[in-house]
Structures are given as structure tokens and as C-alpha cells.
Design an enzyme around this catalytic site. Sequence first.
Site, mmCIF file in Angstrom:
data_model
loop_
_atom_site.group_PDB
_atom_site.id
_atom_site.type_symbol
_atom_site.label_atom_id
_atom_site.label_comp_id
_atom_site.label_asym_id
_atom_site.label_seq_id
_atom_site.Cartn_x
_atom_site.Cartn_y
_atom_site.Cartn_z
ATOM 1 N N SER A 182 35.566 38.907 33.413
ATOM 2 C CA SER A 182 35.741 37.307 33.906
ATOM 3 C C SER A 182 36.584 37.127 35.441
ATOM 4 O O SER A 182 36.854 38.374 35.487
ATOM 5 C CB SER A 182 36.454 36.478 33.287
ATOM 6 O OG SER A 182 37.919 36.716 33.335
ATOM 7 N N LYS A 183 36.265 35.844 36.296
ATOM 8 C CA LYS A 183 36.108 35.903 37.727
ATOM 9 C C LYS A 183 37.934 36.507 37.612
ATOM 10 O O LYS A 183 38.931 37.196 38.713
ATOM 11 C CB LYS A 183 36.794 34.257 38.257
ATOM 12 C CG LYS A 183 35.332 33.677 38.409
ATOM 13 C CD LYS A 183 35.444 33.376 39.061
ATOM 14 C CE LYS A 183 33.677 32.000 38.889
ATOM 15 N NZ LYS A 183 33.820 30.790 39.167
ATOM 16 N N ARG A 184 38.854 36.262 36.569
ATOM 17 C CA ARG A 184 40.288 36.860 36.507
ATOM 18 C C ARG A 184 40.385 37.882 36.507
ATOM 19 O O ARG A 184 41.279 38.415 37.133
ATOM 20 C CB ARG A 184 40.879 36.463 35.080
ATOM 21 C CG ARG A 184 42.145 35.795 35.444
ATOM 22 C CD ARG A 184 42.488 35.335 33.440
ATOM 23 N NE ARG A 184 40.654 35.465 32.588
ATOM 24 C CZ ARG A 184 41.529 36.837 31.828
ATOM 25 N NH1 ARG A 184 42.390 37.491 31.996
ATOM 26 N NH2 ARG A 184 40.559 37.226 30.561
ATOM 27 N N HIS A 185 39.630 38.977 36.340
ATOM 28 C CA HIS A 185 39.053 39.749 36.999
ATOM 29 C C HIS A 185 39.265 40.558 38.397
ATOM 30 O O HIS A 185 38.964 41.934 38.746
ATOM 31 C CB HIS A 185 38.952 40.778 35.532
ATOM 32 C CG HIS A 185 39.194 41.264 34.444
ATOM 33 N ND1 HIS A 185 38.647 39.877 33.252
ATOM 34 C CD2 HIS A 185 40.033 41.711 33.589
ATOM 35 C CE1 HIS A 185 39.317 40.395 32.380
ATOM 36 N NE2 HIS A 185 39.797 40.961 32.585
ATOM 37 N N GLY A 186 38.526 39.595 39.120
ATOM 38 C CA GLY A 186 38.328 40.157 40.608
ATOM 39 C C GLY A 186 36.622 40.254 40.297
ATOM 40 O O GLY A 186 36.286 40.631 41.649
#
Length: 471
Positions: free
Chosen positions: A238-242
Site C-alpha cells: 500500500s501507499k504506506r510502503h512508499g
Amino acid sequence: MSKVKTRFPPSPTGHLHLGGARTALFNWLFARHHGGVFLLRFEDTDRERSRQEYVDSIKEALEWLELFWDEGPYFQTERLEIYAQFAQKLVEEGKAYYCECPPEVLEQKRKKALAEGRKPKYDGTCREKGLGPGPGRVLRFKCPQIGTTVVEDLIRGPVAFDHQELDDFVLMRPDGTPTYQFAVVVDDLTMGITHVIRGDDHLSNTPKQILLFEALGATPPKYAHVPMILGPDGTRLSKRHGALSILAYRDEGYLPQAMRNYLVRLGWSYGDQEIFSLEEMIEKFDLSRVSKSPARFDPDKLLALNAHYLRQEPTERLAQLVRPFLKNLGVEPPAPQDPKFLKAVETVKPRARTLKEMAQMMLFYFVPEIAYEEKAARKFLTRKIVPILAELIKELENLPSFEEGDLERLFRGLAEKHQLKLKHIAQPVRVALTGRTVSPGLFEIMDVLGRETVLKRLRKALEYAKEAPDG
Ligand code: GLU
């Protein structure tokens, strides 16, 4: 086998991300490998969440990746009549029925089932009522209740689904729009899709779709479910992982060929080969080499691949590509054919990992005034260096040629004369010319900057050093 036909059917409810791009790439490669057709279809029946902006950005991202479609784009909202016709056929054949259960009642039943630890499932209240269409009514599929459907997955092998697990799912909403399950089957059928390659989050939809194909008297396509992409920490990407949208990678200065190479290796391999040209990918791509376990997103690997492809790119082309990034940094770059500009690109080509980084590394060539990094200036532009800088300026003013070799000889001579190591002169000059302690080779950059700019920057540094506190 009939001619291979694959599809990429995004819902235009967001930008194209890594997972979607990989799905598109796999479908595109499979079609190309078999000399088949790849089509693009927008699944836009969710009118609330679908946006033209996303249609445009998904197309732009596919074009940037050079995954050109042979057919389409189709839009499901332009095909509503076709779905209605197929729905009618199922009703006439007694394979679908109208249901008047109010959503609140269904919701209550759903909650009750969950509370009792049962899997929520439509209970068939309207199955035998023989209702016709009417306001608020949905159309449901009369799903077989006994038996099993086996998905012969081209990646995982056979996966069996007990029909008791399935329920009479909705085909048409009260407003006459089809649900995903129904539209996708009608489309795959009427568009002649032979292979559906998609994320394994869709695996549980596949038995329903196969049953619908059968109900419509058609042979389903072959299915291949690709394991998902995980973040470096092992949870769903997800976006969390960049992880960014594909166009954001473009804007960060990644090259499409690096991106494609990275994406193809997310779940597919060919021995231990890491670098694939587009031709090689097309030649070698094969579903049997798609891994059965999830792939992991590794931003460092993507960066390393991008650096590789940057170094492979002809300098003339890089000069074109880096210009918009320089403009973003507020400088007007020289014409792309300008020999000095090409040389400037050459000096950073082995070091930069993205076009954005390349532009940052080149910025010092083009800014009118150099700003010193504070630490660098404090360390190297000291009073001690004043006489050397002064002498260097004089020598450079009189140097007949400003070629790299002559510059190097001059620096070496000066270092010897003052019994210094070359770096004791080179570092202050580097700070004077670039503002930093790290840069491409000093003589290369002096050559690119030219005598006038070099002297201007050295004179400024000299004034600065004179004012430095005594170190
Ligand atoms: N619109 C669906 C999605 O974005 C397509 C799924 C499929 O390939 O059938 O996930």
C-alpha cells in the site's frame, strides 16, 4: 486454440498503481508472446466513484509504459443495453430471478449470520416467487446449489469451490446497471477473451463467473490468478510502503523500461536473469514461470534497475529527458544538442539513479549564483586557502587552453609548489564551483563550466574565504 485475447479492465476509481500495472503488463506480454490481442476496458459502472480524470491518468500511465492496447478502450457504461439483453435471456430461461428483499432486511440477516458465526449468504426468499421487474428489485443469479466448480488455474492448478459456498448473487441493480460479476462475464464473453490474468484477490469470483458463462451457454476463458504484491514488511502493498502511482514514478524520474523490467520480475522469473529487454520479455514470458507465492516490493531494487537503465541510455536522449526536471528546479536548461550540455549530462550519468537526481546533480552548472553548503564552506573556504586561490585565479586567467589535461597539470604543479596534496586544493575549488564536497570529476566540471564561470565562482569564493574566521 483461437487467437489469444487478453484484457486489462481497470475501474477508473483511482490512479494506476504497481499491482494494476503488473497485471496490465502480464496480460500485454501474454498477448504479444502469442501474437494475440490486448484490449483495454474501463469498468466504470460505479458512477459515484468513477472519474474521467482516472480514465485519463490510467491511459497515460499505460502509454508511458508503452503497453499499447489493440482494442478499446471500452466503457461499460456505454454497453448497458448489452447487459440488459443478456439479463433478459437469463430471466427467460429461468436462470435468474427478481428479488424484492429490502436492503435493511438483508443487512439484518447478514449481521445475524455473522453474529452466529455463519457465512452470510442470500437465503433464497424470492427464488421461487416468480417476480417480474419492479422498482427497487434486483436481479439475482439462480446459482446451482449442489456440486462443485473447479477453476483450472493456469498458475495454481485446480481449485475446487463447493456450490454451497456460493449464493444467488446480484446481476443487475435496481437502477438497471450490472454488477461487476455480471458485466465482466458479458464483456469477456462478447469480446472473445481467451485468457483472464488477474490478481488472486479475484479467485473467489471465478467460480461465479464460470457458472455464469455456463448459464449463458458459453465456454469460459482460461484463468490465471497472480499472487499479490507485498510490501517489504510482508503485509499487502500500500501507499504506506512508499509505493506510488505509476505516473508518480515517472515524475520522480524513473524510466519506463526500468519500471517494466521491475514489474515483470514481481512474480515472474526466468532463471536468475534480472535484466530483460522488451523483446526478451515478450519472447520469454510464460504463465508457467509465474510464482505461486506473493512477490515483495523492494524500492531499492527498482532504484538500482533505474540507475542501470539510465547508464544504458544514449546521452543525447538523457539530455532531452532531464530538461523538464531541470525546469522544475527553476533553471532554463541549454538546448539539448548543446555540446556543453551533453558533456554536463555525461558527468552525472554514471552517478544518478533517477532523472530527478540527475537534474539535482547538474543544477550547479546552471544556477547564476552558487550557494555553499554551510559545513563544506566552513571546512574548505578558510583563510588558509586564500593565497592558493588567489594564485590559482591568476594562473587560470593566463592558461592558454582550458582543457581537462592542462587543468590537471596546473593543479598538480600548484600542489607540488606549495607542498600540498592535490585534494587540499581540489576540495576548496570543488566547494567554490559546486557548493558541495561531492561532485563529478573536478576537471570535467571546469571544462563544462568554462573559464569565465570558473573564474567568477573562484573570485567569489576568494572573497568569502578572506572573511572567514581564522581557523
Ligand atoms: N475492474 C476489476 C478490478 O479493477 C477487474 C477485475 C477482473 O480482471 O476481472 O479489479
